[in-house]
Design a protein around this motif. Structure first.
Motif, PDB file in Angstrom:
ATOM      1  N   LEU A  39       0.857  -1.177   0.000  1.00 12.32           N
ATOM      2  CA  LEU A  39       0.000   0.000   0.000  1.00 12.32           C
ATOM      3  C   LEU A  39       0.897   1.231   0.000  1.00 12.32           C
ATOM      4  CD1 LEU A  39      -2.959   0.978   0.145  1.00 12.32           C
ATOM      5  CD2 LEU A  39      -2.665   1.136   2.633  1.00 12.32           C
ATOM      6  N   PRO A  40       0.879   2.032  -1.093  1.00 17.48           N
ATOM      7  CA  PRO A  40       1.782   3.184  -1.172  1.00 17.48           C
ATOM      8  C   PRO A  40       1.495   4.204  -0.078  1.00 17.48           C
ATOM      9  CG  PRO A  40       0.882   2.655  -3.325  1.00 17.48           C
ATOM     10  CD  PRO A  40       0.102   1.861  -2.325  1.00 17.48           C
ATOM     11  N   LEU A  41       2.497   5.008   0.203  1.00 16.85           N
ATOM     12  CA  LEU A  41       2.404   5.990   1.287  1.00 16.85           C
ATOM     13  C   LEU A  41       1.280   6.990   1.027  1.00 16.85           C
ATOM     14  CD1 LEU A  41       3.789   7.010   3.923  1.00 16.85           C
ATOM     15  CD2 LEU A  41       5.195   8.479   2.464  1.00 16.85           C
ATOM     16  N   ASP A  42       1.048   7.384  -0.230  1.00 19.44           N
ATOM     17  CA  ASP A  42       0.040   8.406  -0.505  1.00 19.44           C
ATOM     18  C   ASP A  42      -1.391   7.877  -0.364  1.00 19.44           C
ATOM     19  OD1 ASP A  42       0.210   6.793  -2.739  1.00 19.44           O
ATOM     20  OD2 ASP A  42      -0.194   8.432  -4.137  1.00 19.44           O
ATOM     21  N   ASN A  51      -2.986  -4.604  11.030  1.00 18.02           N
ATOM     22  CA  ASN A  51      -2.361  -5.457  12.040  1.00 18.02           C
ATOM     23  C   ASN A  51      -0.854  -5.524  11.804  1.00 18.02           C
ATOM     24  OD1 ASN A  51      -2.287  -7.054   9.775  1.00 18.02           O
ATOM     25  ND2 ASN A  51      -3.022  -8.904  10.787  1.00 18.02           N
ATOM     26  N   ALA A  52      -0.141  -5.938  12.845  1.00 21.42           N
ATOM     27  CA  ALA A  52       1.311  -6.101  12.794  1.00 21.42           C
ATOM     28  C   ALA A  52       1.656  -7.498  13.274  1.00 21.42           C
ATOM     29  CB  ALA A  52       1.994  -5.046  13.652  1.00 21.42           C
ATOM     30  N   ARG A  53       2.799  -8.017  12.844  1.00 18.50           N
ATOM     31  CA  ARG A  53       3.178  -9.389  13.159  1.00 18.50           C
ATOM     32  C   ARG A  53       4.575  -9.431  13.758  1.00 18.50           C
ATOM     33  NH1 ARG A  53       1.307 -11.986   7.333  1.00 18.50           N
ATOM     34  NH2 ARG A  53      -0.859 -11.231   7.402  1.00 18.50           N
ATOM     35  N   ARG A 109      -5.387  -3.643   5.103  1.00 19.02           N
ATOM     36  CA  ARG A 109      -6.151  -4.315   4.045  1.00 19.02           C
ATOM     37  C   ARG A 109      -5.324  -5.431   3.404  1.00 19.02           C
ATOM     38  NH1 ARG A 109      -7.842   1.330   1.118  1.00 19.02           N
ATOM     39  NH2 ARG A 109      -9.096   2.219   2.829  1.00 19.02           N
ATOM     40  N   GLY A 110      -4.491  -6.057   4.224  1.00 17.56           N
ATOM     41  CA  GLY A 110      -3.659  -7.146   3.751  1.00 17.56           C
ATOM     42  C   GLY A 110      -2.446  -6.717   2.967  1.00 17.56           C
ATOM     43  N   LYS A 111      -2.223  -5.399   2.829  1.00 16.43           N
ATOM     44  CA  LYS A 111      -1.079  -4.879   2.087  1.00 16.43           C
ATOM     45  C   LYS A 111      -0.027  -4.297   3.039  1.00 16.43           C
ATOM     46  CE  LYS A 111      -3.767  -3.815  -2.066  1.00 16.43           C
ATOM     47  NZ  LYS A 111      -4.112  -2.771  -3.069  1.00 16.43           N
ATOM     48  N   LEU A 112       1.228  -4.544   2.715  1.00 16.94           N
ATOM     49  CA  LEU A 112       2.339  -4.099   3.556  1.00 16.94           C
ATOM     50  C   LEU A 112       2.546  -2.594   3.409  1.00 16.94           C
ATOM     51  CD1 LEU A 112       4.768  -4.925   5.389  1.00 16.94           C
ATOM     52  CD2 LEU A 112       6.092  -5.255   3.278  1.00 16.94           C
ATOM     53  N   ILE A 113       2.598  -1.871   4.540  1.00 20.88           N
ATOM     54  CA  ILE A 113       2.876  -0.431   4.468  1.00 20.88           C
ATOM     55  C   ILE A 113       4.274  -0.092   4.970  1.00 20.88           C
ATOM     56  CG2 ILE A 113       0.434   0.097   4.779  1.00 20.88           C
ATOM     57  CD1 ILE A 113       1.171   1.103   7.627  1.00 20.88           C
ATOM     58  N   THR A 131       8.474   2.875   9.579  1.00 17.42           N
ATOM     59  CA  THR A 131       9.252   3.280   8.402  1.00 17.42           C
ATOM     60  C   THR A 131       8.562   2.720   7.162  1.00 17.42           C
ATOM     61  OG1 THR A 131      11.304   3.191   9.691  1.00 17.42           O
ATOM     62  CG2 THR A 131      11.511   3.196   7.290  1.00 17.42           C
ATOM     63  N   PRO A 132       8.135   3.592   6.211  1.00 17.61           N
ATOM     64  CA  PRO A 132       7.439   3.092   5.013  1.00 17.61           C
ATOM     65  C   PRO A 132       8.294   2.092   4.252  1.00 17.61           C
ATOM     66  CG  PRO A 132       7.241   5.479   5.193  1.00 17.61           C
ATOM     67  CD  PRO A 132       8.245   5.058   6.218  1.00 17.61           C
ATOM     68  N   ILE A 133       7.655   1.082   3.696  1.00 16.01           N
ATOM     69  CA  ILE A 133       8.390   0.049   2.980  1.00 16.01           C
ATOM     70  C   ILE A 133       9.119   0.617   1.767  1.00 16.01           C
ATOM     71  CG2 ILE A 133       6.401  -0.635   1.570  1.00 16.01           C
ATOM     72  CD1 ILE A 133       9.218  -2.893   3.049  1.00 16.01           C
ATOM     73  N   SER A 134       8.558   1.652   1.139  1.00 21.01           N
ATOM     74  CA  SER A 134       9.236   2.264  -0.009  1.00 21.01           C
ATOM     75  C   SER A 134      10.582   2.849   0.404  1.00 21.01           C
ATOM     76  CB  SER A 134       8.352   3.348  -0.642  1.00 21.01           C
ATOM     77  OG  SER A 134       7.997   4.331   0.319  1.00 21.01           O
ATOM     78  N   GLU A 135      10.664   3.366   1.631  1.00 21.98           N
ATOM     79  CA  GLU A 135      11.943   3.907   2.111  1.00 21.98           C
ATOM     80  C   GLU A 135      12.884   2.786   2.543  1.00 21.98           C
ATOM     81  OE1 GLU A 135      12.539   7.488   3.867  1.00 21.98           O
ATOM     82  OE2 GLU A 135      10.509   8.269   3.707  1.00 21.98           O
TER      83      GLU A 135
END
Length: 593
Positions: A39-42, A51-53, A109-113, A131-135
């Motif tokens: 899931l993109p930052l914007d 949720n977190a794991r 929503r099941g997408k990694l942020i 920390t956003p995954i894109s970074e």
């Protein structure tokens, strides 16, 4: 009793450390195709739930709920952080987000942020920063050290499309609050408390001393890849000494690469640190910050990147290590022991790690801090130097003999690990320590020269009176040779090794340079040990007639000493003591009648 002994590290170390070590090769890392939608930052908005794991106990990955509160913009990397609130029974029991949860993947929503990486001490521990995954993908922008891997290419909508954050209602501009990485502590086991404090100062991070005896040998596992949320350790030392930090795996790729921590370990860039699976014993509640108590289980890969956005590495790919062993003997009780451990292949960190770790091991084995005499033998060996190099020395201190003994270890480790001539790889270090609380000191108390007037080319009988600490004196006789070109007044000098030691003038004044590893080892071996008794004759010979001033000092110390030994003007003796004292006597040299 104690006195300053001059040694030749200054010239040699300065010469070595002035040249950057070039043993590592660099290669671009491979692409990082992960098996997860992103899931993109914007697209992230306030109030979103997910949720977190992570692992709370053992090695079982569990989930807990999170809610997005805002997106923070920063001037330095990571340039964006997502503020979340954690909740649920597991978080309540743990006391909030714990140190060791850094790298915990967060999904909406099941997408990694991204992954939890930062928080604040002495605050509401349910608040955390992701920390956003894109970074985190930016970890792969730099080249790996050691490994030859394909170039990273990050493509697809899943990692692109970071729009102007001002368009997102939840964004807070220009946050400059000081953040705390969740894995802000390095756990140390197997060394003394003062060694742990010294490591904390050297590494610049908080060190937690578990007080244990190390975790023993950590086996290697070639076929293991950790899932997102699993506990992972980055190690600096393992074996009878353990130094490392435990965090969480964020994601992995089809080609075996992984991202974790969501913040730096030591922020050293391209590295070669072992990555190990970890067992979480418990989450310890704390007012400052809860923390996971974990133990490394198996080395399963290599950390190749250590950067502000996280750590990255590869499963099933193993870094080389520096093998270290310590043999210890308590001369007062006759007890002996051997300790073995590995250090990460980080040559420029070796001078910080090795002396502190060895000091901590000897502290534990001896069981005391204080006065005494130590005899230390250090052997360096490895690829590129099959014949090895060994150095023996003795140390005495009326206050802290262990600390005094291993000040020299730092210099030895530094000059060999980063020498400018060739890589010693793999590098092995063995240290043999014999220690007693007794002052095993030998004092130079008298000197007699016969005859005190002699022609050139004759022999002198030197009577040297020595006294071991609180024992009877004994006299030893040494023969020195007066050179054929001697004239005037000569000086007989009897001293402990390292006292008034000759200097490397040709190096210090720039007339010579060390040009090979063999020559480098010869100059190190030419230094005097504190356990030596030095008896020498110093004469001003007749100078041949020539125009101009005297020439420069072009000989290295090893060359000077070898010529003086061959001429019979210098004798060195091992004593089995720490030798203290310096005495002089004069000899008048006159021509034959």
């Amino acid at each position: 009793m104690a006195r300053h002994k001059q040694i030749l590290w200054a010239a040699l170390a300065a010469m070595i450390l002035s040249t950057l070590w070039q043993g590592y090769s660099f290669a671009a890392p491979s692409s990082f195709p992960i098996n997860h939608d992103i899931l993109p930052l914007d697209k992230i908005e306030r109030g979103m739930e997910g949720n977190a794991r992570t692992v709370f106990q053992g090695n079982t990955v569990e989930s807990f709920p999170v809610t997005v509160l805002s997106v923070l913009e920063r001037k330095k990397a990571p340039h964006h952080l997502i503020l979340i609130r954690a909740s649920g029974p597991r978080i309540e029991k743990a006391g909030g987000i714990a140190s060791g949860m850094s790298g915990t993947p967060v999904y909406i929503r099941g997408k990694l942020i991204g992954a939890i990486g930062y928080g604040w001490n002495f605050s509401d521990h349910k608040l955390g920063l992701v920390t956003p995954i894109s970074e985190m993908f930016n970890v792969w922008e730099e080249h790996d050290r050691e490994w030859t891997l394909p170039t990273v290419t990050i493509t697809g909508d899943s990692v692109s499309g970071d729009s102007d954050p001002s368009e997102t209602e939840a964004v807070s501009k220009d946050v400059s609050i000081e953040l705390e990485p969740l894995t802000e502590s390095i756990v140390v086991s197997g060394v003394s408390r003062r060694a742990a404090r010294a490591l904390e100062e050297a590494l610049g991070v908080e060190v937690v001393d578990t007080g244990g005896s190390g975790f023993g040998e950590v086996p290697y596992r070639y076929d293991t890849a950790l899932q997102p949320g699993a506990a992972i350790s980055s190690l600096l030392a393992w074996g009878d000494v353990s130094i490392g930090a435990t965090g969480t795996v964020t994601c992995s790729s089809e080609n075996g690469r992984f991202l974790a921590f969501a913040h730096p370990f030591l922020n050293r860039g391209a590295v070669s640190f072992p990555a190990a699976s970890a067992w979480v014993h418990h989450i310890v509640p704390s007012i400052k910050s809860p923390f996971k108590l974990g133990t490394p289980q198996q080395v399963i890969g290599c950390v190749t990147q250590d950067r502000s956005q996280g750590i990255g590495g590869r499963f099933g790919f193993f870094p080389p290590a520096i093998d270290v062993s310590l043999s210890f003997e308590n001369m007062d009780t006759g007890t002996t022991s051997t300790r073995r451990f590995h250090l990460a292949q980080a040559p420029f960190m070796l001078e910080q790690l090795l002396p502190r770790v060895v000091l901590g091991l000897v502290d534990r084995e001896w069981g005391r801090i204080g006065e005494g005499t130590a005899f230390v033998t250090t052997t360096i060996e490895g690829g590129g130097m099959p014949e090895g190099w060994t150095w023996e020395n003795a140390f005495f201190s009326s206050e802290d003999v262990v600390k005094k003994a291993f000040e020299e270890t730092k210099n030895i480790a530094a000059v060999f690990a980063v020498n400018e001539f060739q890589r010693i790889f793999p590098l092995g270090i063995h240290i043999d320590v014999r220690i007693t609380r007794r002052p095993q000191v030998l004092f130079v108390e008298g000197i007699e020269v016969s005859p005190d007037r002699a022609p050139p080319g004759t022999s002198l009988d030197i009577g040297v009176t020595l006294r071991p600490y609180r024992e009877e004196t004994e006299t030893h006789h040494v023969t020195l040779q007066v050179p054929e070109n001697a004239e005037g007044v000569c000086e007989v000098l009897v001293r402990g090794g390292g006292i008034a030691e000759p200097e490397q003038k040709s190096l210090q004044q720039g007339w010579r340079a060390i040009q090979s590893l063999k020559q480098f080892r010869e100059e190190l071996s030419a230094r005097e040990a504190n356990s030596q008794l030095i008896v020498e004759l110093l004469c001003n010979g007749k100078q041949p007639e020539k125009d101009g001033p005297p020439g420069p000092p072009e000989q290295l110390l090893s060359e000077i000493k070898q010529k003086r030994k061959e001429a019979g003007m210098l004798k060195e003796f091992g004593t089995g003591y720490y030798v203290e004292g310096l005495l002089r006597a004069l000899v008048h040299v006159r021509g034959r009648q």
